[in-house]
Design a protein around this motif. Structure first.
Motif, PDB file in Angstrom:
ATOM      1  N   ILE A  40       0.836  -1.197   0.000  1.00  0.00           N
ATOM      2  CA  ILE A  40       0.000   0.000   0.000  1.00  0.00           C
ATOM      3  C   ILE A  40       0.874   1.250   0.000  1.00  0.00           C
ATOM      4  N   HIS A  41       1.923   1.253   0.785  1.00  0.00           N
ATOM      5  CA  HIS A  41       2.820   2.402   0.857  1.00  0.00           C
ATOM      6  C   HIS A  41       3.633   2.594  -0.411  1.00  0.00           C
ATOM      7  N   GLY A  42       3.669   1.590  -1.283  1.00  0.00           N
ATOM      8  CA  GLY A  42       4.407   1.713  -2.532  1.00  0.00           C
ATOM      9  C   GLY A  42       5.897   1.480  -2.396  1.00  0.00           C
ATOM     10  N   ASP A  43       6.300   0.777  -1.333  1.00  0.00           N
ATOM     11  CA  ASP A  43       7.724   0.518  -1.136  1.00  0.00           C
ATOM     12  C   ASP A  43       8.321  -0.310  -2.271  1.00  0.00           C
ATOM     13  N   THR A 158       1.049   4.539 -11.284  1.00  0.00           N
ATOM     14  CA  THR A 158       1.888   5.086 -10.227  1.00  0.00           C
ATOM     15  C   THR A 158       2.174   6.561 -10.447  1.00  0.00           C
ATOM     16  N   THR A 159       2.134   7.324  -9.367  1.00  0.00           N
ATOM     17  CA  THR A 159       2.549   8.718  -9.376  1.00  0.00           C
ATOM     18  C   THR A 159       3.492   8.944  -8.210  1.00  0.00           C
ATOM     19  N   ARG A 172       4.222   8.241  -2.568  1.00  0.00           N
ATOM     20  CA  ARG A 172       4.074   7.257  -3.641  1.00  0.00           C
ATOM     21  C   ARG A 172       2.593   6.893  -3.717  1.00  0.00           C
ATOM     22  N   ARG A 173       2.000   7.056  -4.866  1.00  0.00           N
ATOM     23  CA  ARG A 173       0.577   6.748  -5.006  1.00  0.00           C
ATOM     24  C   ARG A 173       0.349   5.837  -6.213  1.00  0.00           C
ATOM     25  N   HIS A 174      -0.523   4.843  -6.029  1.00  0.00           N
ATOM     26  CA  HIS A 174      -0.836   3.902  -7.096  1.00  0.00           C
ATOM     27  C   HIS A 174      -2.236   3.364  -6.839  1.00  0.00           C
ATOM     28  N   GLU A 175      -2.732   2.528  -7.735  1.00  0.00           N
ATOM     29  CA  GLU A 175      -4.131   2.108  -7.660  1.00  0.00           C
ATOM     30  C   GLU A 175      -4.457   1.328  -6.390  1.00  0.00           C
ATOM     31  N   LEU A 176      -3.554   0.482  -5.921  1.00  0.00           N
ATOM     32  CA  LEU A 176      -3.819  -0.257  -4.688  1.00  0.00           C
ATOM     33  C   LEU A 176      -3.944   0.695  -3.500  1.00  0.00           C
TER      34      LEU A 176
END
Length: 230
Positions: A40-43, A158-159, A172-176
């Protein structure tokens, strides 16, 4: 028994009221336990590269920095794209200064941000756009603007958000993550800010759910005791 009649009726109507919200609690809770928090955090999509500082590097004396940039509250030496820079804070304002000559290099331009994004991103997509953000979108919360947003062309959409004043990867942002945020809104019943876990609506729903469970437990106990006496 008159009491059992009213408890049964109350249990039915409470169930009708709280049932939909209980379903949202279960769906959102299931998502939260199935998808790992680090995902979720986009690590898995971006990391912050760490580079060692050069102990013998030529740097501007700190005293000179205080002369050129009055009101400094903190100074941090760090690496930025292979070059040593000072991150100077003057209250809430932050700037980057070339450590070798003291020249201010912030706000960082598009070219610098693209290079930072390429160094941080570990996904499989390619950059489809770089956006200068002056009005913070909901997904970055209260992070100060302006920001640079680097959008990637891949299924997760992803953004990466960078600060032009420090060069830091701030989000970090993405669809999940966006699905998590959407379900979190229903989970805590804060439909505006999606942050307040102590709101009145959630408290009311929780108390109502507790009454539903207690009335159900009482009816179960009553049904067993009634059978024994029959």
């Amino acid at each position: 028994m008159q009491l059992a009649f009213w408890v049964r009726r109350a249990h039915k109507w409470i169930g009708l009221v709280i049932g939909v919200q209980a379903l949202f609690w279960m769906i959102s809770g299931l998502y939260m336990v199935v998808v790992p928090l680090e995902v979720i955090h986009g690590d898995h999509l971006a990391h912050v590269p760490t580079e060692r500082l050069n102990p013998g590097g030529r740097r501007v004396p700190l005293g000179r920095l205080h002369e050129v940039y009055p009101g400094i509250t903190s100074i941090r030496l760090k690496n930025l794209l292979g070059k040593e820079v000072y991150e100077i804070k003057q209250g809430k304002q932050a700037n980057l200064v070339n450590a070798a000559d003291g020249v201010k290099i912030s706000p960082l331009d598009r070219e610098h941000i693209v290079a930072l994004a390429e160094a941080a991103y570990v996904g499989e997509g390619s950059i489809r756009g770089v956006e200068w953000v002056t009005k913070a979108p909901r997904e970055v919360g209260s992070r100060p603007v302006p920001l640079w947003a680097v959008h990637y062309d891949e299924p997760g959409k992803t953004t990466l958000y960078f600060s032009p004043h420090t060069g830091d990867l701030v989000a970090r942002r993405h669809e999940l993550w966006r699905w998590f945020d959407f379900l979190w809104m229903f989970h805590i019943m804060d439909y505006e800010e999606r942050e307040n876990v102590n709101n009145t609506l959630l408290r009311t729903a929780s108390i109502t759910g507790l009454l539903f469970a207690l009335s159900g437990a009482w009816l179960l106990f009553y049904s067993f005791t009634r059978r024994k006496t029959a």
